[in-house]
Design an enzyme around this catalytic site. Structure first.
Site, PDB file in Angstrom:
ATOM      1  N   GLU A  38      12.502  32.107  21.172  1.00  0.00           N
ATOM      2  CA  GLU A  38      12.350  32.529  19.793  1.00  0.00           C
ATOM      3  C   GLU A  38      10.856  32.468  19.492  1.00  0.00           C
ATOM      4  OE1 GLU A  38      14.677  30.283  16.992  1.00  0.00           O
ATOM      5  OE2 GLU A  38      13.884  31.454  15.325  1.00  0.00           O
ATOM      6  N   ARG A 264      18.723  20.173  29.576  1.00  0.00           N
ATOM      7  CA  ARG A 264      17.352  20.466  29.204  1.00  0.00           C
ATOM      8  C   ARG A 264      16.431  19.373  29.702  1.00  0.00           C
ATOM      9  NH1 ARG A 264      17.519  22.511  24.094  1.00  0.00           N
ATOM     10  NH2 ARG A 264      15.350  22.163  23.592  1.00  0.00           N
ATOM     11  N   LYS A 274      10.165  22.219  18.770  1.00  0.00           N
ATOM     12  CA  LYS A 274       9.104  23.071  18.238  1.00  0.00           C
ATOM     13  C   LYS A 274       8.742  22.675  16.808  1.00  0.00           C
ATOM     14  CE  LYS A 274      10.909  26.979  19.915  1.00  0.00           C
ATOM     15  NZ  LYS A 274      11.121  28.405  20.186  1.00  0.00           N
TER      16      LYS A 274
END
Ligand code: ATP
Ligand code: MG
Length: 559
Positions: A38, A264, A274
């Site tokens: 994104e 992850r 983020k």
């Protein structure tokens, strides 16, 4: 077992699936993957793990990997991020060709798919208030119930949805939902939202749209439109997979990509969200996205980390479904291993102490030869000036050396790297008793570092000749956080920043360091690896410490 078998690394579960699909002739023998960031922040080391998997699997199987901007959320996205993402992926060593795909390019096609779902009676417009919404949805213990909108006719739903798009209704007043199962044990399957009304300018679509698709609806369609075969994502999406499959099934999409989940990357002493990274930047806890203490790829690059070290680190992590925290020391080890092979060696004194060789001719400077990289004979040699006045590291001298200290002390002899043996004859101190200079003698017979009489010294230290020394600045970076898992247990991660994560020192460098290029990483012998920073000015280099030579933390914590 044959030797070949021993040296072949075992396939991770994802590579096994891909190999089995290829063997079975699925997807006409094609492998198409995608990396879907994104564009609302810079890429970090966690993304690197996904990039190495997505691009790696494609490359290994003669397939391709699409770089796709997952830009379905209009408010936080920006071209600044798109550009940095593309740059960072290329820097990591992966190729996405000339095309960057954008989810937003499919908005019209996605809208068509939504209309198709409505026509098939598989989606409906719902105008519950947030309170009613909670009531109908139920919770993990209580099954939901069908909301009133569920019984609307296809015609009415088509009309409402088209008017949603046309901007007839206020933000948040209605959504389009999938008609799946309000009683499903999986909350994500209780008639999830497919579209919401949101009047916000999109960085590529402007004000063209006031309805935006939700991730779960959009992502599987993006994969299907692009002919993706294997869609890898992190474990938190596992519970969304039934919805991914449901959408494609409900539209009866001819091509069916499959989603696979892996754990992850989590790194100790680091935050990777983020949102948190953005906060560190926006509130000036760090200098910017590329601050060398950041786990961002641009930060690691500026710190001097070679891309191969990150690829090796990712390869070493493997791909599994087990969640765990990887010690930052593992990454540092990969960085050292790579730089040990590739970095040129130089001498630099970070905390200078003056040494005068009283028997060395005044005004004379000679050249001695240094080896550029003992790991790489092709790297050759260089000339290093040597003279009467030198600097050594303050920590390489002790008035009263403890047992096991082999460096310089009163009356003691050591080897100057690539130079001569020197003996400390006299110590000059200032009024406070601080050592300010050492008066030494050198043995002219020991040029090159050995004595013809066979006498040995136990210590070898680095040095820089005074008249030719290049003054510079070093930035000594350390972990950004002082705790292993910042923000764990609800603590504010900002209170756990390491106050000593950056120390700056003025240093003296051997003159050959003037020819290092910005971004190049070298070794300062006995000190660590350092990269020339873009803040350097002619004659005033600034070096960022990439890593120390040894894992000093492991030692300290073992105490
Ligand atoms: P955040 O939740 O902080 O916004 P994100 O995971 O949503 O991050 P994206 O830009 O959506 O960030 O991520 C792009 C891809 O990178 C996704 O497929 C995601 O699964 C993967 N990814 C992100 N973080 C990690 C991580 N720490 N380890 C492995 N893969 C990751
Ligand atoms: Mg995401």
């Amino acid at each position: 077992m044959s030797e070949e078998n021993i040296s072949t690394p075992s396939l991770d579960f994802i590579r096994e699936i891909v190999a089995a699909d290829l063997a079975a002739g699925r997807y006409d023998g094609k492998v198409v993957t995608r990396f879907p960031p994104e564009p609302n922040g810079y890429l970090h080391i966690g993304h690197a793990k996904a990039i190495c998997l997505d691009f790696g699997v494609a490359r290994e199987n003669g397939g391709c990997c699409h770089l796709r901007m997952d830009d379905t959320n209009p408010t936080k996205e920006d071209t600044e991020y798109v550009d940095s993402i593309a740059e960072d992926i290329r820097w990591l060593g992966y190729d996405f060709g000339d095309t960057i795909y954008y989810a937003s390019d499919y908005f019209e096609k996605m809208y068509e798919c939504a209309l198709e779902l409505i026509r098939r009676g598989k989606a409906y417009v719902c105008d519950l208030s947030p309170e009613e919404w909670e009531k109908y949805r139920g919770n993990s213990a209580v099954p939901g119930t069908n909301p009133p909108g569920r019984s609307r006719s296809v015609e009415e739903n088509l009309d409402l949805f088209q008017r949603m798009r046309a901007g007839e209704f206020p933000d948040g007043s209605m959504v389009l939902r999938a008609a799946i199962d309000m009683q499903s044990p999986n909350i994500h399957m209780r008639d999830p939202v497919l579209y919401r009304i949101r009047r916000a300018e999109h960085f590529r679509q402007g004000n063209e749209w006031c309805i935006y698709p939700m991730y779960d609806f959009a992502h599987c369609l993006e994969d299907a439109f692009e002919g993706v075969t294997h869609s890898f994502c992190t474990l938190e999406f596992e519970i969304h997979r039934p919805l991914y499959d449901w959408v494609l099934e409900a539209i009866d999409f001819p091509h069916r990509p499959h989603q696979y989940e892996f754990s992850r990357l989590q790194l100790s002493y680091t935050v990777m969200s983020k949102r948190k990274l953005l906060q560190l930047v926006k509130e000036h806890y760090v200098e910017g996205w590329d601050d060398p203490r950041m786990p961002t790829l641009c930060g690691l690059r500026r710190r001097g980390v070679p891309p191969a070290a990150i690829r090796n680190f990712s390869a070493g992590l493997g791909v599994t479904k087990i969640n765990s925290v990887t010690d930052l020391a593992v990454l540092e080890r990969c960085i050292r291993e790579e730089l040990n092979r590739t970095a040129s060696r130089f001498m630099a004194v970070l905390d200078p102490l003056k040494v005068t060789l009283k028997n060395y001719p005044e005004g004379q400077v000679e050249m001695v030869q240094g080896i550029n990289n003992p790991e790489d004979p092709a790297a050759g040699t260089r000339e290093i000036p040597f003279g009467r006045e030198l600097y050594i590291e303050r920590s390489d001298f002790m008035m009263e050396p403890p047992k096991g200290y082999f460096r310089l002390a009163p009356g003691r002899e050591v080897r100057l790297r690539y130079g001569y043996f020197i003996r400390c004859e006299e110590v000059i101190t200032d009024a406070e008793g601080r050592v300010v200079e050492l008066i030494c003698t050198y043995d002219p017979e020991t040029r090159g570092g050995s004595a013809p009489d066979g006498r040995k010294v136990k210590g070898t230290i680095h040095w820089v000749e005074k008249s030719r020394a290049l003054p510079g600045t070093v930035r000594l970076y350390d972990r950004l956080f002082s705790v292993e898992q910042p923000g764990a247990d609800g603590t504010d991660f900002l209170t756990q920043l390491n106050p000593d994560s950056l120390k700056t020192a003025e240093c003296l460098l051997e003159p050959a360091l003037a020819s290092v290029a910005v971004g190049e990483t070298v070794q300062f012998e006995r000190q660590g690896y350092f990269a020339l920073d873009r803040d350097s000015r002619p004659g005033r280099p600034v070096f960022n410490r990439t890593v120390t030579l040894k894992d000093s933390w492991a030692k300290m914590q073992g105490k």
